[in-house]
Motif scaffolding. Structure first.
Motif, PDB file in Angstrom:
ATOM      1  N   ILE A 147      71.914   3.570 -16.759  1.00  0.00           N
ATOM      2  CA  ILE A 147      70.510   3.689 -16.351  1.00  0.00           C
ATOM      3  C   ILE A 147      69.716   2.455 -16.788  1.00  0.00           C
ATOM      4  N   ARG A 148      69.972   1.969 -17.999  1.00  0.00           N
ATOM      5  CA  ARG A 148      69.293   0.748 -18.451  1.00  0.00           C
ATOM      6  C   ARG A 148      69.679  -0.447 -17.579  1.00  0.00           C
ATOM      7  N   ALA A 149      70.960  -0.541 -17.216  1.00  0.00           N
ATOM      8  CA  ALA A 149      71.407  -1.626 -16.329  1.00  0.00           C
ATOM      9  C   ALA A 149      70.694  -1.520 -14.986  1.00  0.00           C
ATOM     10  N   MET A 150      70.606  -0.310 -14.446  1.00  0.00           N
ATOM     11  CA  MET A 150      69.900  -0.106 -13.175  1.00  0.00           C
ATOM     12  C   MET A 150      68.438  -0.517 -13.287  1.00  0.00           C
ATOM     13  N   GLY A 151      67.801  -0.157 -14.382  1.00  0.00           N
ATOM     14  CA  GLY A 151      66.398  -0.527 -14.585  1.00  0.00           C
ATOM     15  C   GLY A 151      66.227  -2.040 -14.607  1.00  0.00           C
ATOM     16  N   SER A 152      67.114  -2.723 -15.306  1.00  0.00           N
ATOM     17  CA  SER A 152      67.070  -4.184 -15.379  1.00  0.00           C
ATOM     18  C   SER A 152      67.312  -4.804 -14.008  1.00  0.00           C
ATOM     19  N   ILE A 153      68.320  -4.307 -13.301  1.00  0.00           N
ATOM     20  CA  ILE A 153      68.637  -4.817 -11.961  1.00  0.00           C
ATOM     21  C   ILE A 153      67.455  -4.598 -11.019  1.00  0.00           C
ATOM     22  N   ASN A 154      66.881  -3.397 -11.023  1.00  0.00           N
ATOM     23  CA  ASN A 154      65.748  -3.113 -10.140  1.00  0.00           C
ATOM     24  C   ASN A 154      64.579  -4.051 -10.413  1.00  0.00           C
ATOM     25  N   GLN A 155      64.300  -4.327 -11.679  1.00  0.00           N
ATOM     26  CA  GLN A 155      63.209  -5.243 -12.009  1.00  0.00           C
ATOM     27  C   GLN A 155      63.497  -6.653 -11.478  1.00  0.00           C
ATOM     28  N   LEU A 157      65.581  -7.505  -9.028  1.00  0.00           N
ATOM     29  CA  LEU A 157      65.589  -7.515  -7.569  1.00  0.00           C
ATOM     30  C   LEU A 157      64.171  -7.428  -7.013  1.00  0.00           C
ATOM     31  N   ALA A 158      63.294  -6.685  -7.681  1.00  0.00           N
ATOM     32  CA  ALA A 158      61.895  -6.616  -7.241  1.00  0.00           C
ATOM     33  C   ALA A 158      61.250  -7.998  -7.309  1.00  0.00           C
ATOM     34  N   ALA A 159      61.568  -8.760  -8.351  1.00  0.00           N
ATOM     35  CA  ALA A 159      61.033 -10.126  -8.471  1.00  0.00           C
ATOM     36  C   ALA A 159      61.635 -11.041  -7.400  1.00  0.00           C
ATOM     37  N   LEU A 160      62.903 -10.849  -7.067  1.00  0.00           N
ATOM     38  CA  LEU A 160      63.605 -11.675  -6.092  1.00  0.00           C
ATOM     39  C   LEU A 160      63.201 -11.357  -4.652  1.00  0.00           C
ATOM     40  N   ALA A 161      62.812 -10.114  -4.408  1.00  0.00           N
ATOM     41  CA  ALA A 161      62.508  -9.655  -3.048  1.00  0.00           C
ATOM     42  C   ALA A 161      61.223 -10.270  -2.511  1.00  0.00           C
ATOM     43  N   ASP A 162      61.243 -10.533  -1.207  1.00  0.00           N
ATOM     44  CA  ASP A 162      60.039 -10.981  -0.520  1.00  0.00           C
ATOM     45  C   ASP A 162      59.140  -9.798  -0.187  1.00  0.00           C
ATOM     46  N   ARG A 163      59.783  -8.658   0.094  1.00  0.00           N
ATOM     47  CA  ARG A 163      59.078  -7.404   0.375  1.00  0.00           C
ATOM     48  C   ARG A 163      59.744  -6.293  -0.424  1.00  0.00           C
ATOM     49  N   MET A 164      58.930  -5.317  -0.842  1.00  0.00           N
ATOM     50  CA  MET A 164      59.475  -4.147  -1.524  1.00  0.00           C
ATOM     51  C   MET A 164      58.755  -2.920  -0.986  1.00  0.00           C
ATOM     52  N   VAL A 165      59.552  -1.918  -0.625  1.00  0.00           N
ATOM     53  CA  VAL A 165      59.022  -0.695  -0.049  1.00  0.00           C
ATOM     54  C   VAL A 165      59.589   0.485  -0.829  1.00  0.00           C
ATOM     55  N   GLU A 166      58.701   1.405  -1.223  1.00  0.00           N
ATOM     56  CA  GLU A 166      59.165   2.652  -1.820  1.00  0.00           C
ATOM     57  C   GLU A 166      59.072   3.727  -0.750  1.00  0.00           C
ATOM     58  N   VAL A 167      60.133   4.521  -0.618  1.00  0.00           N
ATOM     59  CA  VAL A 167      60.134   5.608   0.357  1.00  0.00           C
ATOM     60  C   VAL A 167      60.035   6.920  -0.409  1.00  0.00           C
ATOM     61  N   ILE A 168      59.001   7.681  -0.078  1.00  0.00           N
ATOM     62  CA  ILE A 168      58.763   8.977  -0.705  1.00  0.00           C
ATOM     63  C   ILE A 168      58.699  10.016   0.395  1.00  0.00           C
ATOM     64  N   ALA A 169      59.611  10.980   0.363  1.00  0.00           N
ATOM     65  CA  ALA A 169      59.649  12.061   1.365  1.00  0.00           C
ATOM     66  C   ALA A 169      59.590  11.510   2.794  1.00  0.00           C
ATOM     67  N   GLY A 170      60.330  10.418   3.008  1.00  0.00           N
ATOM     68  CA  GLY A 170      60.421   9.838   4.347  1.00  0.00           C
ATOM     69  C   GLY A 170      59.282   8.901   4.715  1.00  0.00           C
ATOM     70  N   ILE A 171      58.317   8.731   3.817  1.00  0.00           N
ATOM     71  CA  ILE A 171      57.165   7.888   4.109  1.00  0.00           C
ATOM     72  C   ILE A 171      57.291   6.567   3.360  1.00  0.00           C
ATOM     73  N   PRO A 172      57.382   5.433   4.080  1.00  0.00           N
ATOM     74  CA  PRO A 172      57.471   4.139   3.422  1.00  0.00           C
ATOM     75  C   PRO A 172      56.103   3.679   2.910  1.00  0.00           C
ATOM     76  N   ILE A 173      56.075   3.229   1.668  1.00  0.00           N
ATOM     77  CA  ILE A 173      54.851   2.717   1.060  1.00  0.00           C
ATOM     78  C   ILE A 173      55.130   1.284   0.619  1.00  0.00           C
ATOM     79  N   MET A 174      54.393   0.335   1.184  1.00  0.00           N
ATOM     80  CA  MET A 174      54.587  -1.079   0.868  1.00  0.00           C
ATOM     81  C   MET A 174      54.111  -1.336  -0.561  1.00  0.00           C
ATOM     82  N   ILE A 175      55.016  -1.884  -1.376  1.00  0.00           N
ATOM     83  CA  ILE A 175      54.704  -2.217  -2.760  1.00  0.00           C
ATOM     84  C   ILE A 175      54.452  -3.713  -2.902  1.00  0.00           C
ATOM     85  N   LYS A 176      55.225  -4.500  -2.171  1.00  0.00           N
ATOM     86  CA  LYS A 176      55.130  -5.961  -2.265  1.00  0.00           C
ATOM     87  C   LYS A 176      55.352  -6.534  -0.878  1.00  0.00           C
ATOM     88  N   GLN A 177      54.474  -7.460  -0.480  1.00  0.00           N
ATOM     89  CA  GLN A 177      54.640  -8.095   0.822  1.00  0.00           C
ATOM     90  C   GLN A 177      54.325  -9.565   0.716  1.00  0.00           C
TER      91      GLN A 177
END
Length: 177
Positions: A147-155, A157-177
């Motif tokens: 879980i700690r490795a996943m947390g580190s990787i997610n952080q 990848l979020a920095a590396l990504a040009d866009r980041m979207v969180e999907v909640i109950a099928g609804i995409p929410i733009m976090i980073k664009q």
């Protein structure tokens, strides 16, 4: 360009990631980078469900459960879209491939380096990952290291990504664009 799609189990993140990969694909080759190792009937059924869902969408599947950058060797040159499904499986495979857990920082580094190479050598990379640390439960040390490795990787990848979207109950929410 890289899009990171994050969400909880059953959130609809995979469906959303497939949709945007198809939209971005145009005339590009579309690759589905599958990281799931099939261990039992339940996992086999999940894999079959995902195959049915992406059937007819033009994806070429590359099974790559570890060392994700090796998928590049199996892709044709030119414009290419890659959908990586998913970081949680890839991380678990990298961490527990040798039977004993690899160090979480080494696993995080290996996964992020592979994703970085994919980003650099594809037209667009869509990466699916899972939220972690949301249940507030303390697990055994091997699971907590994962879980700690996943947390580190997610952080990272979020920095590396040009866009980041969180999907909640099928609804995409733009976090980073």
């Amino acid at each position: 360009m890289m899009t990171l799609v994050i969400g909880g189990s059953g959130s609809g993140k995979s469906t959303y990631a497939e949709k945007i990969s198809v939209e971005l694909g145009g005339q590009s080759n579309k690759y589905y980078l599958a990281t799931m190792k099939v261990y039992d009937k339940e996992i086999q059924q999940k894999v079959e469900r995902h195959r049915r869902l992406r059937s007819g969408k033009g994806f070429l599947t590359i099974e790559q459960p570890i060392r994700i950058q090796k998928a590049l060797e199996k892709m044709e040159a030119g414009s290419r879209i890659a959908l990586l499904e998913c970081i949680s499986n890839l991380t678990a495979n990298e961490m527990f491939a040798e039977g004993e857990g690899a160090a979480e920082n080494e696993v995080a580094q290996t996964v992020v380096q592979g994703i970085t190479l994919l980003k650099e050598q594809t037209t667009h990379l869509v990466v699916v990952t899972n939220n972690v640390f949301e249940d507030g439960t303390i697990y055994d040390e091997a699971t907590m290291a994962y879980i700690r490795a996943m947390g580190s990787i997610n952080q990272k990848l979020a920095a590396l990504a040009d866009r980041m979207v969180e999907v909640i109950a099928g609804i995409p929410i733009m976090i980073k664009q």
